[in-house]
Scaffold this active site. Structure first.
Site, PDB file in Angstrom:
ATOM      1  N   SER A   1       4.337   5.372  -2.278  1.00  0.00           N
ATOM      2  CA  SER A   1       5.407   6.340  -2.044  1.00  0.00           C
ATOM      3  C   SER A   1       6.577   6.118  -2.995  1.00  0.00           C
ATOM      4  O   SER A   1       7.187   7.081  -3.485  1.00  0.00           O
ATOM      5  CB  SER A   1       5.885   6.260  -0.590  1.00  0.00           C
ATOM      6  OG  SER A   1       4.829   6.556   0.312  1.00  0.00           O
TER       7      SER A   1
ATOM      8  N   GLY B   1       0.806  -1.215   0.000  1.00  0.00           N
ATOM      9  CA  GLY B   1       0.000   0.000   0.000  1.00  0.00           C
ATOM     10  C   GLY B   1       0.835   1.259   0.000  1.00  0.00           C
ATOM     11  O   GLY B   1       1.241   1.775  -1.043  1.00  0.00           O
ATOM     12  N   CYS B   2       1.131   1.770   1.198  1.00  0.00           N
ATOM     13  CA  CYS B   2       1.788   3.073   1.302  1.00  0.00           C
ATOM     14  C   CYS B   2       3.243   3.047   0.841  1.00  0.00           C
ATOM     15  O   CYS B   2       3.747   4.060   0.353  1.00  0.00           O
ATOM     16  CB  CYS B   2       1.671   3.591   2.727  1.00  0.00           C
ATOM     17  SG  CYS B   2      -0.049   3.930   3.205  1.00  0.00           S
ATOM     18  N   ILE B   3       3.927   1.907   0.989  1.00  0.00           N
ATOM     19  CA  ILE B   3       5.292   1.818   0.453  1.00  0.00           C
ATOM     20  C   ILE B   3       5.243   1.878  -1.064  1.00  0.00           C
ATOM     21  O   ILE B   3       5.966   2.663  -1.697  1.00  0.00           O
ATOM     22  CB  ILE B   3       5.978   0.521   0.929  1.00  0.00           C
ATOM     23  CG1 ILE B   3       6.215   0.562   2.433  1.00  0.00           C
ATOM     24  CG2 ILE B   3       7.295   0.296   0.173  1.00  0.00           C
ATOM     25  CD1 ILE B   3       7.152   1.649   2.898  1.00  0.00           C
TER      26      ILE B   3
END
Length: 214
Positions: A156, A151-153
């Site tokens: 980003s 998700g956020c990795i």
């Protein structure tokens, strides 16, 4: 077809080359908060072996004097998180008035001069001033750690490479709630967006920066 076979297939098509590193790195620690490292919260999981790995990497980064940026995800009371929290309702537990949820994990020993960005969506770049912060410091390489890999990795990393940074992901320093999405996304990140390398390789890179290899 396993990851090894896919990797060979990609390599034959010119996919998955190593991009390398620049001379001015920063370390990004994505959402390693109390909530994401505790099963008391819907988003979290207990026994996260990546946390001590991240702590070790940060020690090398501090010795090298490179910028370290943390993110945490949190919503103010009455703020609903829009479409992201609609898809992941567990995110609504992460409130700005609940330090137990959104504080950076204490094992990472964040220093007062290390920036914390509060974000609302997956990417550390979206809706924050992270890009300008890095540009002002001449950063050319972003070392991405934290969670979640799928998700956020991933979000980003994609934004970082889209803004023109070289991106490195130390494999031991990212984690997810389940092994299958972690492994699949780490493979995909390494194939298309970032150099996924062992932690010790990143630490040697940071040591070279500390020794004046800028």
């Amino acid at each position: 077809m396993g990851f090894e076979d896919v990797g060979e297939f990609y390599a034959g098509r010119g996919i998955g080359a190593k991009a390398g590193t620049g001379s001015r790195p920063a370390v990004l620690v994505v959402d390693v908060s109390r909530a994401f490292t505790s099963s008391a919260y819907g988003v979290g999981a207990d026994d996260v072996p990546a946390v001590p790995h991240i702590a070790g990497l940060l020690g090398h980064a501090r010795e090298a004097g490179v910028p370290i940026v943390f993110t945490t995800i949190a919503y103010a009371p009455g703020e609903d998180g829009a479409s992201f929290a609609a898809k992941v309702p567990a995110l609504r537990e992460l409130r700005t008035d609940d330090p137990a949820a959104v504080e950076i994990h204490p094992e990472l020993a964040r220093r007062p001069d290390e920036l914390v960005l509060v974000k609302k969506f997956p990417s550390a770049f979206f809706g924050t001033h992270l890009t300008s912060y890095l540009v002002q410091r001449g950063v050319d390489t972003v070392v991405v750690t934290g969670c979640s890999t799928s998700g956020c990795i991933r979000a980003s990393v994609i934004d970082a490479v889209s803004y023109g940074f070289r991106v490195v992901v130390p494999g031991e320093c990212v984690f997810d709630r389940a092994e299958e999405p972690h492994r699949a996304n780490l493979f995909d990140i390494g194939s298309k967006y970032a150099d996924v390398v062992p932690q010790d390789e990143v630490e040697k890179y940071l040591a070279s920066i500390a020794a004046g290899g800028r």
